[in-house]
Design a protein around this motif. Sequence first.
Motif, short mmCIF file in Angstrom:
data_model
loop_
_atom_site.label_atom_id
_atom_site.label_comp_id
_atom_site.label_asym_id
_atom_site.label_seq_id
_atom_site.Cartn_x
_atom_site.Cartn_y
_atom_site.Cartn_z
N THR A 288 1.00 -1.68 0.06
CA THR A 288 0.15 0.48 -0.10
C THR A 288 0.40 1.66 -0.26
N VAL A 289 0.41 2.03 -0.64
CA VAL A 289 1.36 4.34 -0.77
C VAL A 289 -0.02 4.93 -1.08
N PHE A 290 0.72 5.19 0.55
CA PHE A 290 -0.60 5.87 1.06
C PHE A 290 0.52 7.26 0.34
N PHE A 291 -0.18 8.33 -0.09
CA PHE A 291 0.19 9.86 -0.92
C PHE A 291 -0.79 11.34 -0.63
N SER A 292 0.06 12.04 -0.19
CA SER A 292 -1.11 13.56 -0.15
C SER A 292 0.03 14.62 -0.23
N ALA A 293 -0.43 15.46 -0.13
CA ALA A 293 0.70 16.62 -0.27
C ALA A 293 0.97 16.85 1.32
N THR A 294 0.13 16.48 2.18
CA THR A 294 -0.17 17.53 3.53
C THR A 294 -0.48 15.54 4.69
N LEU A 295 0.47 15.86 4.87
CA LEU A 295 0.55 13.62 5.57
C LEU A 295 1.59 14.85 6.30
N LEU A 296 1.04 15.85 8.00
CA LEU A 296 1.91 15.89 8.69
C LEU A 296 0.91 15.86 9.76
N PRO A 297 1.52 15.46 11.13
CA PRO A 297 2.80 14.84 11.45
C PRO A 297 2.32 13.64 10.82
N ILE A 298 3.70 12.67 10.06
CA ILE A 298 3.91 11.66 9.91
C ILE A 298 3.41 10.35 10.71
N GLN A 299 4.33 10.95 12.10
CA GLN A 299 3.43 9.32 13.05
C GLN A 299 1.98 9.32 13.23
N TYR A 300 1.25 10.50 13.28
CA TYR A 300 -0.13 10.11 13.53
C TYR A 300 -0.47 9.93 12.46
N TYR A 301 -0.72 9.58 11.05
CA TYR A 301 -0.91 9.00 9.69
C TYR A 301 -0.64 7.89 9.63
N LYS A 302 0.33 7.57 10.48
CA LYS A 302 0.84 5.88 10.35
C LYS A 302 -0.67 5.32 11.29
N GLU A 303 0.26 6.07 12.48
CA GLU A 303 -1.05 5.41 13.79
C GLU A 303 -2.32 4.78 13.06
N GLN A 304 -2.82 5.49 12.51
CA GLN A 304 -4.28 6.65 12.43
C GLN A 304 -4.50 5.14 11.03
N LEU A 305 -3.23 4.67 10.00
CA LEU A 305 -3.91 4.90 8.29
C LEU A 305 -3.44 2.73 8.64
N ALA A 306 -3.36 2.63 9.51
CA ALA A 306 -2.83 0.96 9.84
C ALA A 306 -1.04 0.45 9.20
N GLY A 307 -0.13 1.69 10.02
CA GLY A 307 1.10 1.54 9.97
C GLY A 307 1.96 0.98 10.63
N LEU A 308 3.42 -0.15 10.39
CA LEU A 308 3.35 -1.18 11.62
C LEU A 308 5.28 -0.26 11.63
N PRO A 309 5.93 -0.81 12.76
CA PRO A 309 7.29 0.62 12.70
C PRO A 309 7.85 -0.19 11.58
N GLU A 310 7.98 -1.32 10.87
CA GLU A 310 8.95 -1.96 9.84
C GLU A 310 8.16 -1.11 8.53
N ASP A 311 7.26 -0.08 8.10
CA ASP A 311 6.93 0.38 7.29
C ASP A 311 7.29 1.76 6.54
N TYR A 312 7.74 2.48 5.65
CA TYR A 312 8.57 3.05 4.92
C TYR A 312 7.76 4.49 5.13
N ALA A 313 8.61 5.57 4.70
CA ALA A 313 7.76 6.95 4.74
C ALA A 313 8.77 7.87 4.33
N ILE A 314 8.54 9.03 3.50
CA ILE A 314 9.72 9.59 2.63
C ILE A 314 8.50 10.70 2.72
N TYR A 315 9.40 11.59 2.42
CA TYR A 315 9.15 13.41 2.32
C TYR A 315 9.60 13.88 1.17
#
Length: 800
Positions: A544-571
């Motif tokens: 799954t790839v989540f993308f947006s121009a506004t995804l800050l703070p990234i940890q909040y969105y990872k928490e709410q959108l089923a993120g796992l510690p091993e998943d990636y984030a790119i700015y």
Amino acid sequence: MGVRVVKISVRNLVEFVLRSGNIDSRGGYRDADAMQKGSRIHRRIQRQMGPEYRAEVSLAVEMPVSCDGLDFCIIVEGRADGIIDTEEKVTIDEIKGIFMELEYLSEPFLVHKAQAMCYGYIYGKEKMLQQMVIQMTYCNLETEEIKRFQEEVSFDYLNQWFSELVQEYAKWAAWQLKWIETRNESIQGVEFPFPYRTGQRDLVVGVYKTILRKKKLYIEAPTGVGKTLSTVYPSVKAMGEGIAAKIFYLTAKTITRTVAEETFQILRDSGMRLKTVTLTAKEKICPLEKIQCNPDSCERAEGHFDRVNEAVFEMITREEEITREIISEYAQKHRVCPFEMALDVTLWADCIICDYNYAFAPNVQLKRFFQNEKKNDYIFLIDEAHNLVDRAREMYSAILFKDDFLAVKKIIKGKSKRLEKKLTVCNKDLVDLKKNWEERREEQGGTGYVILENINNFVVDLMNLVGECDLFLKNHLDFEEREFVLNFDFQLYYFLNIFELVTDKYVIYSNVEERDGKQRFFICLQCMNPADNLKGCLEKGISTVFFSATLLPIQYYKEQLAGLPEDYAIYAPSPFDVNKRSILIARDVSTKYTRRNQMEYERIVSYIFQSVRKRPGNYFVFFPSYAFLQSIYNLIEDDQMWQKAFWDMDIVIQGQSMSEEEKEAFLDGFQSGTRKIGFCVMGGIFSEGIDLKQNRLIGTVIVGTGLPMVCDERELFREYYDEKCGKGFEYAYLYNGMNKVLQSAGRVIRTTEDVGTILLLDERFMKQQYRELFPMEWYPYEIVTLNSVEGYLEKFWNKI
């Protein structure tokens, strides 16, 4: 090359090949086995069947097929609910949980029996049996009463029946094999169609590696990076290499679905062969003025399932870009429902472009892709992913109003004593819950919601009611206000479905809603964190790839959108020249509710005037609400001084319920050479997905921090997250508000040629907790006052 193989589940095979007859939704929102609490009922029945009963038996068979010049193999697989294999006989058991009263069930449903027959054939072939018993076990989900149907069949009969079933499917499988070969060959020759922008190559590589590693990726990428192409291209390449079988491009808005269609077309222009289908909501694509899905009201509903497969086959063999218009054209030609046909086309499309709901919402999910626990080779591309948090919380919540129970009782009075009685029982439960709410509300100071620890008794009574309501609708197809009862039936169904999902990530509460001067008491199952629900859906795919121009703070969105510690984030860095934009923050103005007065309104109008007078052109002004917008507009209209100041500028206002045509007309007014000021609302239809490039928009004024209005639901979130992590204000208000601000500000600079100003009007933007949410491309910025803002704007425009 090895033997070509096509796999299909037993359920999908029989439901696809054997369907026939009419579309008819008059009997309620559930089909014969909808809402089955399958696993619980299955396990209970299986445990009762004794030691000779083997439960959940995995079965598969390979069928060599020759069709359309191809020799290949169809593998049919699934799990039989139960097999009883004794010396005397073998019984194949298929279990279905239904709400239908079993006394009205005189024979098994065809598709259910066909599933059992498939398992009978596979098991019979494996064990070289001559005879066996096909058994259908139906269980009423309310009473848990059981009714069984048995039929002894010969293997010779099953062998002929199953061979004909598979052969009917073979032409579809042969087409699919040929198409995949053509598609993959074309994809291998497609290169990225443009020179890479700053950071874009890294983005493309990041998406591709994420898919290879079967992880999730969260991308914060500002406007101009080319997010859509940067996610679609590597996904298509992965498909061409056999890594992925299907791409779901999921989004919240119509405009972004159009962008996705255009992106796939760009790749087609480079030689790619790919079948895409765009799904449109039923109310938008239905040819009737009022949706009535039954053969008496719609000629297309009559015999739809007898004609639809032919329509779909013609479409997939002739079209590659399957848009709303194409679907409507074929649906008219073959006299079928365009909405239902579009859903069928998704089985054969390479990419499905659709709203979030189709993948995630319990009531409209594309069940054909997600109905079993098996992981599939799907890629989920989730555009404007910041929108998914609130949307998911909403789709995984449910509400019931007490008034509706009394309204339905009045409508059906004299038609069904049993239904009246069960409505009375549920209404009494709600009367007791309302008394509890009134008592506890007094303890809390007379206002607000009341959290409920246990509503199990009410839920049991609801389960008794929903079956009776469903039966009533099946037996009463025409009465006054039937649509209200049908909708009520759906609400019951949805509430019970959501109740099955309730965990510690939910809050159950009661409250009242003011409507038409009356208080309406309700019970709500409120999803506070949708991560677990989304996770269950996303695990059906590989990446799954989540993308947006506004995804800050990234940890909040990872928490709410089923993120796992091993998943990636790119700015991804912005490719735009910071010298072509000016970001100004006013420190001497406030939009706080307690500060809203004539003096502050005058100051805001002065700032708007200073912003738009330095350079002729088009501007947007975003307000926190329609009421605030109207207050500022009235001040300009009623004051002669401000009328004179804005005399040569056309101020246009966003309507509260604009149609697509009105929205397009509004935007069409903003052209190069015009002088327009658009008064809009943050979070509204013009704050996202709007592309007014170059001189069509040269500045925006953001009035306020975008924080949602304080209300019971927001305070519920605040209280919940204060207890969970000490960040109640951030989770309930700040992140939501700043997202609206960032999206609104993002309307200005859309291309490398664009130039513009962004003016933030609220002293709170000076606070650390707000500035921590500024994206990198907002630095540097300037702090201004009403006395100094003119100088900063003049300096910027002179430099440009």
